[in-house]
Design a protein around this motif. Structure first.
Motif: not given
Lengths: 414, 288, 182
Positions: B82-83, B89-90, B233-234, B241-243
């Motif tokens: 998802q990431w 997309i961005v 989700d976004l 990765l930081n989380s």
């Protein structure tokens, strides 16, 4: 003419596209920022076990209460503390915030970003008598209670007994004077510093507390005890018996201790999980911080809790949610999801202590006698000035800790 | 980056058989290889560290002790797919939009004669000097007003116009000889056709550089997505990765694995766009 | 953790006391200390990391610029008997002039805005550590805007930054060569 109109035609087309994009976005209106109706947002710093713990207790809330919970996740606790001021200003902060009171709680409370919950929790099952007193007091600012505790944190002193042993030290120091003597012995015997310090507000404060000091929200910044606490460190820094984590090439004190770069550091229960994961073979001990006199060690008892944003749309429901997030089921989840934190309720903290031999020194009495973190109101700014001033003292010693603290008292005193 | 250096080294192969030339090119090779190694060393270190167990971090271990545990930790603990998707997309949105907007703006500034042209250009350079940290909070408030919090467009739309890229394109277009456009104008081509058929093909290197810059900034960007999104989700890769760290401490080896996962697509993207930057390098090696 | 963080973390390991770079540079008379924790060396450390991170990008831009120079210019110069150095001086350099201007302007602006590296080395302690040695203007702006919720100070600092760079830009235009399209 023809050329120009063609160009402007293309530009017009682009404008239309941009307008379409903008239009469809703004239909949500300004209200769609943080929270919608009938929905409560909970903000916390995510990652690993916290996600499991949070989803467990959120499910518990949704089972018991007809409410939709939405999460706002910050990648790290640092990011949470960086983002919250902006979100408070924009009124997009989560309704409920999980954080600990080493954060600038008093600052946010006085600025009106979070609200007291004493009245709101009266109709719920929250029983403040189930927690260590120091833990509840840490959330009380000017007669208002600003969170219900969720987990317990305390400051401690961590010793790498391998490094101490290499310097011929077998008995852990009982007083600050012993600690200084041992640090110097480690330095002369092994060349390593006896103490590693992560030079930030929290850790500098531990040494002032150990020397009998504290801030009392800004009334006693320039006390003799605080001066003694800073001088204790400065004396050890002068001959290299103490060094910062940065100087040792570590990102924080625990990393230096785990790698055997130093003999001891102030710390807390978070060392237990960290040492178990990254340095399972290193022998260490976690004790209360040695105080001025033998037999009177010091710990700061503080902890995590759920606070209520002042901008919360539905404070009554949010308070009910907080009550469920901190009830006995949720406290059990702290243990069962292996969050790595000490549960806040005395009963479950006792259970954690029984299961965790490294935490044995932190008896209920020690924790109950713990001091709270009473930072000056402008906490962040005060912390910046204190730490930068301390670093300058270490670097050139052009002033003294007395002058530094007197200056801070003028600026941040009450 | 090192790929460019080595390709250049390869391209700079000697045409002359003379001995001194050969010695010179040997020195040049040696220098370029050394440079490439120095540039690449930290990246290899990241790769190495990502294969260590946490207890081995910063120490040298035999190859048998290397492990893929950090990668499996990332893959099992995180919705990394998802990431990746969010980030793609961005990034695609920003790159496509930015290339169109900034190329057009750069062309206008380089080629159109209009009143206040210098002023507009100066204003763009001035905007360039405002650091992100200074306008991020006002931008955040704007995004809140628009109701765009936790949306892709919050990460894309504000970053389409980029003064640095406009500046880059203006500089790029200003190297083109005007004679070609004048010829095109005589042949009856309109302004937009001249832009598309003369300007764009001749400045494809500038456009590719732009795509690489916009792409890497967006892909690696952290401060913007962490401010604009709080919905897991976004999350884009950098934020997600930081989380991936334990509550009170970090595991550097896991983070290094995250950096490798973050960097691989960038390297691939760079290798793709690099062909446009150095299209004919093999045939025109004498230039260097 | 982004690539900036990773690269900075790695350089920190090289420049720690006793690390390869710190030890190597000590041979040239520099102190063998942890560079980023030493108020006298922390800024130099930032510069080294920054240059490492941007040199590749600028090489790419220069390579792209050199590519835009038409081949026939080199051929003509060769026919006129120009050697490698003269071709570089008279064909390559003028040809990449707009790109060089871009690199200088963008380089100055991005250097003025240095922040990420300073953020990483002060991780866990206060921004600008040690002892304010790495407190760059953007560190100040970030500190005010994000940590202290003082957007006014942050904006004022931005305006000061803007004026400073604009003045520097005007002065350099006055002193530098005047050319219409640069």
């Amino acid at each position: 003419m023809n050329r120009i109109s063609r160009t402007s035609g293309a530009l017009a087309a682009l404008t239309v596209v941009a307008a379409a994009l903008t239009g469809c976005g703004s239909s949500g209106g300004p209200s769609s920022g943080g929270q919608g109706a009938g929905q409560i947002t909970i903000g916390y710093a995510g990652g690993g076990a916290v996600d499991t713990y949070m989803s467990t207790i959120i499910k518990h809330v949704e089972d018991k209460l007809d409410v939709k919970i939405k999460t706002a996740v910050y990648p790290t606790y640092d990011d949470q503390l960086n983002q919250l001021p902006t979100q408070f200003a924009a009124k997009t902060a989560p309704d409920i915030i999980l954080w600990d009171n080493s954060a600038p709680i008093a600052q946010y409370a006085t600025e009106g970003a979070i609200q007291p919950i004493d009245d709101l929790i009266k109709g719920t099952d929250v029983d403040l008598g189930l927690y260590p007193k120091a833990l509840v007091e840490g959330w009380r600012i000017e007669d208002g209670l600003y969170a219900v505790p969720s987990y317990l944190q305390n400051s401690a002193y961590a010793f790498n007994t391998d490094v101490l042993g290499a310097a011929g030290i077998t008995d852990l120091p009982q007083t600050l004077d012993d600690l200084a003597a041992d640090a110097r012995q480690v330095k002369s015997a092994t060349g390593k510093p006896g103490i590693v310090l992560l030079d930030n507000l929290f850790h500098l404060t531990q040494y002032m507390l150990a020397a009998g000091g504290g801030y009392d929200f800004g009334k006693t910044i320039d006390s003799k005890e605080n001066e003694a606490g800073l001088d204790f460190l400065l004396g050890l820094f002068k001959d290299g018996s103490a060094q910062t984590a940065q100087q040792l090439g570590a990102t924080w004190d625990g990393e230096a201790l785990a790698n055997g770069l130093a003999a001891s550091s102030d710390g807390g229960p978070w060392y237990i999980g960290f040492m178990g994961t990254t340095a399972p073979d290193v022998k260490y001990e976690l004790t209360p911080i040695p105080g001025v006199d033998a037999g009177s060690p010091v710990v700061a008892t503080y902890g995590g809790g759920f606070s209520l944003s002042a901008a919360a749309k539905d404070p009554e429901t949010a308070a009910k949610v907080i009550a469920l997030l901190t009830d006995t089921t949720s406290q059990e989840a702290v243990l069962s999801t292996k969050l790595g934190f000490v549960p806040a309720m005395t009963k479950y903290a006792d259970q954690y202590r029984d299961e965790t031999p490294q935490y044995a020194a932190f008896t209920a009495d020690v924790l109950a006698a713990g001091v709270s973190l009473d930072y000056p109101i402008k906490t962040t700014e005060f912390g910046n000035d204190l730490v930068t001033g301390f670093q300058q003292l270490v670097a050139d010693g052009s002033t003294s800790s007395k002058e530094l603290l007197a200056g801070l008292q003028d600026k941040y005193g009450q | 980056m090192s790929a460019v250096a080595t390709r250049q080294a390869a391209a700079a192969s000697p045409r002359s058989a003379s001995g001194s030339r050969r010695a010179l090119s040997m020195i040049r090779y040696a220098f370029l290889i050394l440079f490439a190694l120095v540039m690449a060393a930290p990246l290899f270190f990241v790769l190495y560290a990502s294969l260590l167990s946490p207890a081995d971090y910063l120490s040298l271990v035999p190859p048998t002790q290397l492990t893929l545990d950090n990668y499996s930790y990332v893959v099992t603990h995180a919705p990394i797919g998802q990431w990746y998707l969010n980030t793609a997309i961005v990034t695609a949105g920003v790159v496509l939009g930015a290339v169109i907007v900034n190329t057009l703006a750069g062309w206008a500034l380089a080629r159109f004669r209009f009143r206040g042209r210098q002023l507009v250009f100066l204003a763009i350079v001035a905007v360039l000097m405002v650091p992100l940290q200074a306008y991020l909070i006002p931008l955040y408030l704007q995004i809140v007003d628009l109701g765009w919090l936790n949306s892709y467009q919050a990460l894309v739309i504000p970053f389409l116009v980029n003064p640095l890229l406009i500046f880059l394109m203006r500089q790029s277009f200003s190297t083109l000889p005007r004679e070609l456009e004048e010829a095109a104008a005589i042949d009856g081509a309109g302004r937009f056709r001249t832009f598309l058929q003369i300007g764009v093909p001749l400045s494809i290197t500038g456009i590719a550089t732009q795509a690489i810059l916009a792409g890497t900034w967006t892909w690696n960007g952290f401060l913007v997505p962490v401010t604009m999104t709080s919905d897991p989700d976004l999350f884009v890769l950098t934020v997600g990765l930081n989380s991936l760290q334990a509550q009170n401490y970090t595991l550097p080896t896991v983070q290094m694995a995250g950096v490798v996962l973050l960097t691989i697509p960038i390297v691939v993207m760079f290798l793709v766009f690099q062909r446009f930057i150095v299209p004919s390098i093999a045939s025109s090696g004498i230039k260097g | 953790m982004t690539s900036t963080v990773a690269i900075t973390t790695i350089f920190m390991q090289l420049f720690v006391k006793g690390g390869p770079a710190a030890t190597g540079l000590a041979a040239f008379g520099l102190p063998n200390s942890t560079w980023y924790a030493d108020p006298g060396l922390a800024l130099a450390f930032l510069v080294i990391v920054y240059v490492y991170m941007f040199v590749g990008l600028y090489i790419v831009i220069f390579v792209g610029g050199i590519e835009t120079i038409p081949d026939f210019l080199y051929e003509a110069a060769s026919m006129d008997g120009a050697g490698v150095l003269r071709r570089f001086w008279h064909v390559t350099l003028p040809g990449i002039r707009p790109f060089a201007v871009f690199v200088v302007v963008a380089g100055v602006i991005q250097a003025v805005q240095i922040f990420d590296q300073a953020y990483v080395i002060s991780g866990g302690t206060v921004l600008g550590s040690p002892a304010g040695a790495t407190s760059t203007i953007v560190v100040f702006i970030y500190q005010q805007a994000f940590r202290l919720n003082a957007l006014g100070y942050a904006s004022a600092a931005t305006v000061v930054l803007l004026v400073l760079v604009l003045v520097a830009g005007i002065v350099s235009r006055r002193l530098g060569p005047k050319e219409e399209d640069v």
